[in-house]
Scaffold this motif. Structure first.
Motif, PDB file in Angstrom:
ATOM      1  N   LEU A 131       0.922  -1.095  -0.035  1.00 33.95           N
ATOM      2  CA  LEU A 131       0.003  -0.051   0.058  1.00 33.95           C
ATOM      3  C   LEU A 131       0.914   1.309   0.200  1.00 33.95           C
ATOM      4  CD1 LEU A 131      -2.928   0.912   0.155  1.00 33.95           C
ATOM      5  CD2 LEU A 131      -2.572   1.109   2.601  1.00 33.95           C
ATOM      6  N   ILE A 132       0.698   2.227  -0.827  1.00 37.57           N
ATOM      7  CA  ILE A 132       1.565   3.566  -1.143  1.00 37.57           C
ATOM      8  C   ILE A 132       0.574   4.586  -0.913  1.00 37.57           C
ATOM      9  CG2 ILE A 132       3.089   4.336  -2.559  1.00 37.57           C
ATOM     10  CD1 ILE A 132       3.611   1.799  -3.990  1.00 37.57           C
ATOM     11  N   GLY A 133       1.224   5.483  -0.070  1.00 34.16           N
ATOM     12  CA  GLY A 133       0.700   6.904  -0.142  1.00 34.16           C
ATOM     13  C   GLY A 133       1.599   7.727  -0.694  1.00 34.16           C
ATOM     14  N   TRP A 134       0.996   9.143  -0.785  1.00 33.80           N
ATOM     15  CA  TRP A 134       1.987  10.235  -1.600  1.00 33.80           C
ATOM     16  C   TRP A 134       1.577  11.615  -0.982  1.00 33.80           C
ATOM     17  CZ3 TRP A 134       0.478  13.918  -5.286  1.00 33.80           C
ATOM     18  CH2 TRP A 134      -0.867  13.446  -5.798  1.00 33.80           C
ATOM     19  N   GLY A 135       2.383  12.557  -1.473  1.00 36.26           N
ATOM     20  CA  GLY A 135       2.119  13.875  -1.045  1.00 36.26           C
ATOM     21  C   GLY A 135       2.240  14.148   0.421  1.00 36.26           C
ATOM     22  N   PHE A 136       2.849  13.408   1.333  1.00 40.42           N
ATOM     23  CA  PHE A 136       2.994  13.556   2.515  1.00 40.42           C
ATOM     24  C   PHE A 136       4.146  14.460   2.711  1.00 40.42           C
ATOM     25  CE2 PHE A 136       5.299  12.076   6.432  1.00 40.42           C
ATOM     26  CZ  PHE A 136       4.481  12.375   7.680  1.00 40.42           C
ATOM     27  N   ASP A 137       3.925  15.306   3.962  1.00 39.92           N
ATOM     28  CA  ASP A 137       5.150  16.330   4.414  1.00 39.92           C
ATOM     29  C   ASP A 137       4.918  16.743   5.877  1.00 39.92           C
ATOM     30  OD1 ASP A 137       7.046  18.138   4.602  1.00 39.92           O
ATOM     31  OD2 ASP A 137       6.861  19.007   2.686  1.00 39.92           O
ATOM     32  N   PRO A 138       5.919  15.844   6.489  1.00 43.17           N
ATOM     33  CA  PRO A 138       5.772  16.210   8.127  1.00 43.17           C
ATOM     34  C   PRO A 138       6.306  17.717   8.635  1.00 43.17           C
ATOM     35  CG  PRO A 138       7.883  14.942   7.589  1.00 43.17           C
ATOM     36  CD  PRO A 138       6.963  15.164   6.213  1.00 43.17           C
ATOM     37  N   ILE A 139       6.629  18.626   7.785  1.00 37.89           N
ATOM     38  CA  ILE A 139       7.242  19.849   8.390  1.00 37.89           C
ATOM     39  C   ILE A 139       5.898  20.674   8.790  1.00 37.89           C
ATOM     40  CG2 ILE A 139       6.911  21.210   6.254  1.00 37.89           C
ATOM     41  CD1 ILE A 139       9.998  22.307   6.864  1.00 37.89           C
ATOM     42  N   TYR A 140       4.760  20.158   8.222  1.00 34.90           N
ATOM     43  CA  TYR A 140       3.356  20.915   8.738  1.00 34.90           C
ATOM     44  C   TYR A 140       3.084  20.546  10.011  1.00 34.90           C
ATOM     45  CZ  TYR A 140       2.824  22.028   3.603  1.00 34.90           C
ATOM     46  OH  TYR A 140       3.021  22.404   2.398  1.00 34.90           O
ATOM     47  N   PHE A 141       3.629  19.504  10.718  1.00 39.33           N
ATOM     48  CA  PHE A 141       3.016  18.937  11.919  1.00 39.33           C
ATOM     49  C   PHE A 141       4.070  19.107  13.152  1.00 39.33           C
ATOM     50  CE2 PHE A 141       1.593  15.392   8.861  1.00 39.33           C
ATOM     51  CZ  PHE A 141       0.425  16.069   8.293  1.00 39.33           C
ATOM     52  N   GLY A 142       4.391  20.301  13.172  1.00 44.38           N
ATOM     53  CA  GLY A 142       4.934  20.894  14.198  1.00 44.38           C
ATOM     54  C   GLY A 142       6.407  20.075  14.586  1.00 44.38           C
ATOM     55  N   GLY A 143       7.255  19.621  13.640  1.00 40.72           N
ATOM     56  CA  GLY A 143       8.504  18.989  13.676  1.00 40.72           C
ATOM     57  C   GLY A 143       8.331  17.438  14.103  1.00 40.72           C
ATOM     58  N   ALA A 144       7.224  16.921  14.181  1.00 39.29           N
ATOM     59  CA  ALA A 144       6.896  15.437  14.222  1.00 39.29           C
ATOM     60  C   ALA A 144       7.424  14.867  13.055  1.00 39.29           C
ATOM     61  CB  ALA A 144       5.638  15.143  14.589  1.00 39.29           C
ATOM     62  N   ARG A 145       8.128  13.814  13.200  1.00 44.91           N
ATOM     63  CA  ARG A 145       8.684  12.810  12.115  1.00 44.91           C
ATOM     64  C   ARG A 145       7.481  11.615  11.945  1.00 44.91           C
ATOM     65  NH1 ARG A 145      11.025  16.311   8.783  1.00 44.91           N
ATOM     66  NH2 ARG A 145      12.035  14.382   7.628  1.00 44.91           N
ATOM     67  N   CYS A 146       7.282  10.921  10.916  1.00 49.09           N
ATOM     68  CA  CYS A 146       6.698   9.877  10.718  1.00 49.09           C
ATOM     69  C   CYS A 146       7.543   8.677  11.026  1.00 49.09           C
ATOM     70  CB  CYS A 146       6.026   9.501   9.355  1.00 49.09           C
ATOM     71  SG  CYS A 146       5.187   8.112   9.147  1.00 49.09           S
ATOM     72  N   GLN A 147       7.443   7.677  11.842  1.00 54.46           N
ATOM     73  CA  GLN A 147       8.298   6.584  12.099  1.00 54.46           C
ATOM     74  C   GLN A 147       7.767   5.260  11.755  1.00 54.46           C
ATOM     75  OE1 GLN A 147      11.147   7.240  14.203  1.00 54.46           O
ATOM     76  NE2 GLN A 147      10.550   9.391  13.927  1.00 54.46           N
TER      77      GLN A 147
END
Length: 560
Positions: A131-147
């Motif tokens: 399953l593949i997602g796209w367009g993600f950008d964690p810079i919008y989420f207050g510095g949280a990174r996807c783990q």
């Protein structure tokens, strides 16, 4: 039946300085005989008068100087971006405002797929166990990174494990779950790679930065970027977006261009109802320079009217918002480590030199100002060896170029294609996190480029941001961030300058300004058909002008 068709319009903005405005344009065999009033055009001979655009405004078909055909392919996967986005079928997908919302959307598609639902219209799974997602950008989420632990929730409790991938909007980073790492042989300690950060347990976090690291997980995810770059259905879906946005010529930067993909593209682009001219650039990564130049020359010989080949694109660094771009001192505003080099300086210098010698044009992606310096140094050395005139080599993005660098570019004969859309999508982040206030105010410095005499284009980099030249022009004119703040008043350009930068400007960077970019005798009959006049609305309303469709080579395409 006359073989001349004269289109009437409420107004025709020609972008031809000697004949800037007209009411009619005459077309024969897909090319422009002339523009003016009806009486001036009647001398060409018997004609058919076409009044369907009598209440519309015509402009030269927009030229998108930096986009990717992958924009048409990605919609088969799961859109996970922060901003609302329109798919080729016209459906608007809502933006996701947290990592939790991204995981929830991916999990919803995964559950639907298991239940036997057809997830393709939502951008479903590429195959049964991925399953593949796209367009993600964690810079919008207050510095949280996807783990990896976040993405491990996507297939929790499902009958079979899934390899889950989440492409960042920049396409320079992909996050993966533990199952993907396991299939790639990377779910272990001791991984030592600049593009694979590690978590406290010594295992990869799941964030794969840059081409080398991303390549390691492509096979487990069941998708190759090479395939994505040359997909027939994706080409048609990209074309739908082009018509909807008034685009009649679009660059594909960059494509590996294996021969089977070239043959497919030649066939599709030649189709009677294919509405856009594609300029597809050969991607330069690690292949030997002589081999790359030889391939570019082979491709150049295979060009057609609607598929132009034989130009090369290199990538010097990564993404600013992904912290993989190369910045000069003092580096990132938030103290993040400097980014990645994608190509060695000596390799780029050798590529430039042989390209100049062989008559092959070259475009180079640089985001950070250190990457731009490296490219300028390499090109200056190559130009001393082969002092070619009118090469039109182009810096693409050039987001942190400063006045001194633009002065060098002017002296070296380089063009600039700046990423104006960044003002809106990442301007606030650049101000507060990546560049800091001063450098953010001069980012994508269109006014400085023009003041220093550097030929200018602006672009969307679709799918990084949506293909929409009028929106790109709006960004360069208004320099508004998503929060509504003007970022760099001194770097605003006029509406007329912005329209040039989405027509003749990008056409010039590909040596196509003698064919497209203005409405004048001898050029292709390529028009954007608009519901309003860009020169007669407020600058703030530029992005809201409705596009009726396009005329491409005299053929009419209404947006659907």
């Amino acid at each position: 039946m006359p073989n001349i068709r004269i289109f009437s319009a409420r107004k025709i903005i020609t972008m031809n300085v000697v004949n800037p405005v007209a009411t009619h344009v005459a077309v024969r065999d897909g090319r422009i005989l002339g523009a003016g009033c009806l009486e001036e055009l009647e001398g060409w001979g018997e004609y058919e008068l076409d009044t369907r655009f009598a209440d519309k405004v015509l402009m030269p078909g927009f030229v998108e100087g930096h986009s990717h055909l992958i924009e048409g392919v990605l919609w088969r996967f799961v859109y996970c971006g922060y901003h609302d986005r329109m798919a080729p079928d016209g459906k608007v997908w809502s933006g996701l405002k947290s990592i939790e919302a991204v995981v929830a959307r991916l999990r919803g598609v995964a559950i639907a797929n298991v239940a036997g639902a057809n997830g393709s219209s939502a951008g479903g799974a590429h195959c049964a166990d991925t399953l593949i997602g796209w367009g993600f950008d964690p810079i919008y989420f207050g510095g949280a990174r996807c783990q990896r632990a976040d993405l491990d929730q996507v297939d929790q409790g499902l009958p079979h494990p899934l390899a889950v991938g989440l492409w960042h909007a920049s396409l320079h980073i992909i996050n993966v779950n533990s199952e993907t790492l396991r299939r790639a042989g990377l779910l272990r300690t001791g991984v030592d790679h600049l593009g694979i950060p590690l978590s406290g347990d010594g295992l990869p976090t799941g964030e794969m930065k840059g081409p080398e690291a991303m390549y390691l997980v492509q096979k487990p995810l069941g998708v190759e970027r090479d395939v994505l770059a040359g997909d027939e259905r994706g080409l048609h879906d990209f074309a739908k977006l082009a018509v909807r946005t008034g685009t009649t010529t679009a660059a594909d930067l960059a494509n590996p261009l294996p021969q089977e993909a070239v043959e497919m593209m030649r066939r599709v682009c030649a189709g009677e109802h294919f509405p856009v001219r594609i300029v597809s650039l050969l991607r330069f990564l690690t292949q030997p320079v002589p081999q790359m130049i030889e391939r570019a020359l082979e491709l150049k010989a295979q060009s057609t009217d609607r598929l132009r080949l034989g130009v090369i694109k290199a990538v010097a660094d990564g993404s600013i918002q992904g912290f993989s771009a190369r910045l000069k001192w003092p580096g990132y505003f938030n103290g993040a480590p400097n980014g990645l080099w994608y190509v060695a300086p000596e390799q780029l210098r050798a590529a430039y030199a042989l390209a100049l010698k062989s008559g092959i044009q070259f475009h180079t992606h640089t985001n950070g100002d250190e990457a731009s310096d490296m490219a300028l140094d390499a090109f200056e050395a190559a130009l001393r060896e082969y002092p070619v005139v009118e090469h039109r080599f182009t810096i693409q993005h050039g987001q942190m170029l400063n006045r001194a660098q633009f002065k060098r570019m002017k002296g070296l004969g380089l063009c600039a294609n700046l990423f104006a859309n960044h003002h809106y999508y990442w301007g606030d982040a650049h101000y507060a996190i990546t560049m800091g206030p001063e450098r953010a105010l001069r980012s994508n410095a269109c006014a400085t480029a023009l003041a220093e005499g550097v030929p200018l284009a602006i672009h969307s980099d679709a799918p990084v941001t949506p293909l929409a030249p009028l929106f790109t022009a709006w960004c360069a004119v208004n320099r508004l961030t998503a929060s509504g703040r003007v970022q760099g008043e001194a770097e605003k350009i006029s509406v007329s300058e912005a329209l040039h930068a989405i027509t003749l400007g990008p056409a010039y960077t590909f040596k196509l300004d003698h064919e497209v970019g203005s409405i004048e005798t001898g050029k292709h009959a390529d028009f954007a058909v608009l519901e309003d006049d860009p020169l007669n609305v407020t600058p703030e309303a530029l992005k809201d002008i409705v596009v009726w469709g396009t005329v491409q080579g005299g053929r009419i395409f209404q947006a659907s």
